[in-house]
Design a protein around this motif. Structure first.
Motif, PDB file in Angstrom:
ATOM      1  N   TRP A  36      58.813   1.207  -6.054  1.00 40.92           N
ATOM      2  CA  TRP A  36      58.964   0.323  -4.895  1.00 40.92           C
ATOM      3  C   TRP A  36      59.334  -1.091  -5.334  1.00 40.92           C
ATOM      4  O   TRP A  36      60.124  -1.768  -4.661  1.00 40.92           O
ATOM      5  N   CYS A  55      62.936  -1.035  -6.169  1.00 42.08           N
ATOM      6  CA  CYS A  55      63.672  -0.946  -4.908  1.00 42.08           C
ATOM      7  C   CYS A  55      63.768  -2.312  -4.232  1.00 42.08           C
ATOM      8  O   CYS A  55      64.829  -2.687  -3.727  1.00 42.08           O
ATOM      9  N   TYR A 102      59.218  -2.402   1.194  1.00 42.10           N
ATOM     10  CA  TYR A 102      59.202  -2.018  -0.217  1.00 42.10           C
ATOM     11  C   TYR A 102      57.966  -2.582  -0.922  1.00 42.10           C
ATOM     12  O   TYR A 102      57.326  -1.896  -1.726  1.00 42.10           O
ATOM     13  N   TYR A 141      67.346   3.121   0.018  1.00 49.23           N
ATOM     14  CA  TYR A 141      66.968   2.041   0.917  1.00 49.23           C
ATOM     15  C   TYR A 141      67.937   0.865   0.866  1.00 49.23           C
ATOM     16  O   TYR A 141      67.912  -0.003   1.737  1.00 49.23           O
TER      17      TYR A 141
END
Length: 483
Positions: free
Chosen positions: A323, A326, A168, A381
């Motif tokens: 990201w 995440c 990530y 994820y």
């Protein structure tokens, strides 16, 4: 091997002295292992996915690539990556020095990734991407197996999530690094900026792997910088975790030697056979296949962000926040999963939220709601780190079976990366009906798979409660599957 520990005494399980000793050992391991494997994974993802950022440069023009040829360059890596995962993990389970093996394959793919900066034809790019896949094949499943040789089932989710954090963070760093390189290095020493992207990141991979090799610990029984008591504890506590230590007739010597290196080819073949005939492995394979079907947008993420309509510089910078979000949610989710000992609910919500993001993305091209959808697409994820912790705690013995199972399931996780790039070619922007539609279906089916796995483990636990033996585990010992 057992003779080496004849003079070592361990405090009884659950005692204050034992807890203190375990915490001290885990603290040493965390400070040594986790920063290294996170750094390795950051570079692994940079080397694998920098081609997506290079597309925003002059890659297509310089190599005269069509949109389909570019998609082939992206996906071909995963063909060799998938083919060699099982052999690599079986080899890893049979050698006593995983701390040498993992950085060694990293050096190899770093050298090849650097060479991509000199590619001049479509054929050269395809060939180099195949070679990168060959050497990257041993990394991810290898590290998951490696962690399972040090941490118990209740400790794995958080450590796996910290490891996966590298991918990530790589997604965030990739946009920032690509912005700096593509905006400032075009024409330096007569090279296009996208070539410098591969060269810089490849050289960084080689340097980091050389530093990692002497720092990473090997296996509990042969890591000399741990005390003898800590090394014995590292072996015994894993055996206690899967209830081997409590089996009748299991002597102290046999307990230690059970986790010793299994190098015979016959044992490796038996491990593979045990893995492919275990229906839990097949269920996890299918579920993680669908999880990856949704998560494979990582290979085309800059293209999705580009559909907002901004220039290259803004596009690269806008890839970072999703990201970063995440990374934060995945770490907190996995840490809470370890704390509570629960896997299913911590795994299932990510695909559901991603499904919402894809539905929004396919429905509108307005910038605000579309970027909101982009921000939550990656939440799938959350099922990744927790998923592999769930796998290693469900399929936890013997070592060759666990290694083969991890590799087999990771193959399922990566198959969609072969065909998904073809669903996000430039002509399909901005709605990406095919790509987003397929991802919605994958997310839905992955949730169904998680429900089926949970039901399976509930039924197995009921058998264990009745005192039956399941997968070699005697229900009378108190062993139960985590779900």
């Amino acid at each position: 091997m057992a003779d080496e520990f004849d003079d070592v005494v361990l405090p009884p399980p659950g005692s204050p002295e034992r807890i203190k000793l375990e915490n001290r050992m885990k603290w040493k391991l965390d400070l040594t292992i986790l920063p290294i494997i996170v750094g390795m994974f950051i570079l692994n993802y940079l080397d694998r996915n920098n081609i997506a950022a290079a597309k925003l440069g002059t890659l297509l023009e310089d190599l005269n690539l069509s949109s389909t040829q570019y998609s082939t360059c992206v996906s071909i890596l995963f063909v060799s990556y998938i083919i060699l995962q099982i052999p690599s993990n079986l080899i890893l389970s049979s050698i006593p020095r995983p701390n040498i093996y993992l950085p060694a394959v990293m050096i190899c793919w770093g050298v090849i990734s650097t060479s991509v900066g000199a590619a001049k034809t479509y054929g050269a790019m395809v060939g180099l991407r195949v070679l990168i896949g060959i050497f990257e094949a041993g990394f991810y499943p290898g590290v998951i197996y490696y962690l399972s040789c040090w941490y118990t089932s209740k400790e794995l989710a958080k450590r796996s999530a910290i490891f996966v954090l590298g991918s990530y963070l790589s997604g965030a760093f990739s946009g920032l690094i690509s912005y700096a390189v593509l905006e400032n290095m075009d024409g330096v020493h007569g090279r296009a900026a996208w070539r410098w992207l591969f060269i810089i990141e490849g050289v960084a991979t080689i340097g980091f792997s050389i530093l990692a090799m002497p720092i990473l610990p090997s296996l509990p029984q042969n890591t000399k910088w741990l005390s003898k008591q800590e090394r014995l504890l590292g072996v015994v506590r894993l055996l206690e975790d899967i209830q081997l230590a409590s089996e009748p007739g299991m002597s102290r010597e046999n307990t230690i030697d059970t986790l010793a290196t299994l190098s015979e080819w016959q044992k490796l073949r038996m491990g593979f056979k045990d893995a492919v005939t275990d229906d839990k492995v097949i269920m996890f394979f299918c579920t993680m296949f669908c999880v990856c079907g949704t998560a494979s947008i990582n290979t085309v993420f800059p293209t999705i962000v580009e559909s907002l309509g901004y220039a290259r510089a803004e596009t690269l910078l806008l890839t970072a926040p999703p990201w970063i979000l995440c990374a934060i949610t995945c770490f907190l989710n996995a840490a809470h999963s370890d704390k509570t000992g629960e896997r299913f609910w911590h795994m299932v919500w990510g695909p559901v939220l991603s499904m919402v993001g894809f539905i929004i993305g396919i429905s509108t091209t307005k910038i605000a709601p579309r970027y909101v959808s982009i921000m939550i697409l990656l939440q799938n994820y959350n099922a990744w780190g927790v998923g592999f912790a769930w796998i290693t705690s469900t399929i936890n013995q013997p070592a060759p079976k666990r290694a083969a199972a991890i590799a087999i399931i990771n193959i399922g996780f990566n198959i969609p990366n072969i065909f998904m790039p073809y669903l996000y070619t430039s002509g399909m922007s901005p709605h990406f009906y095919a790509g987003f539609g397929v991802c919605i279906c994958f997310a839905f089916v992955s949730v169904l798979g998680m429900i089926l796995i949970r039901g399976k483990l509930i039924r197995l636990n009921k058998r264990l409660e009745r005192g039956e033996v399941v997968d070699g585990m005697d229900g009378a010992t108190g062993y139960r599957f985590i779900y």
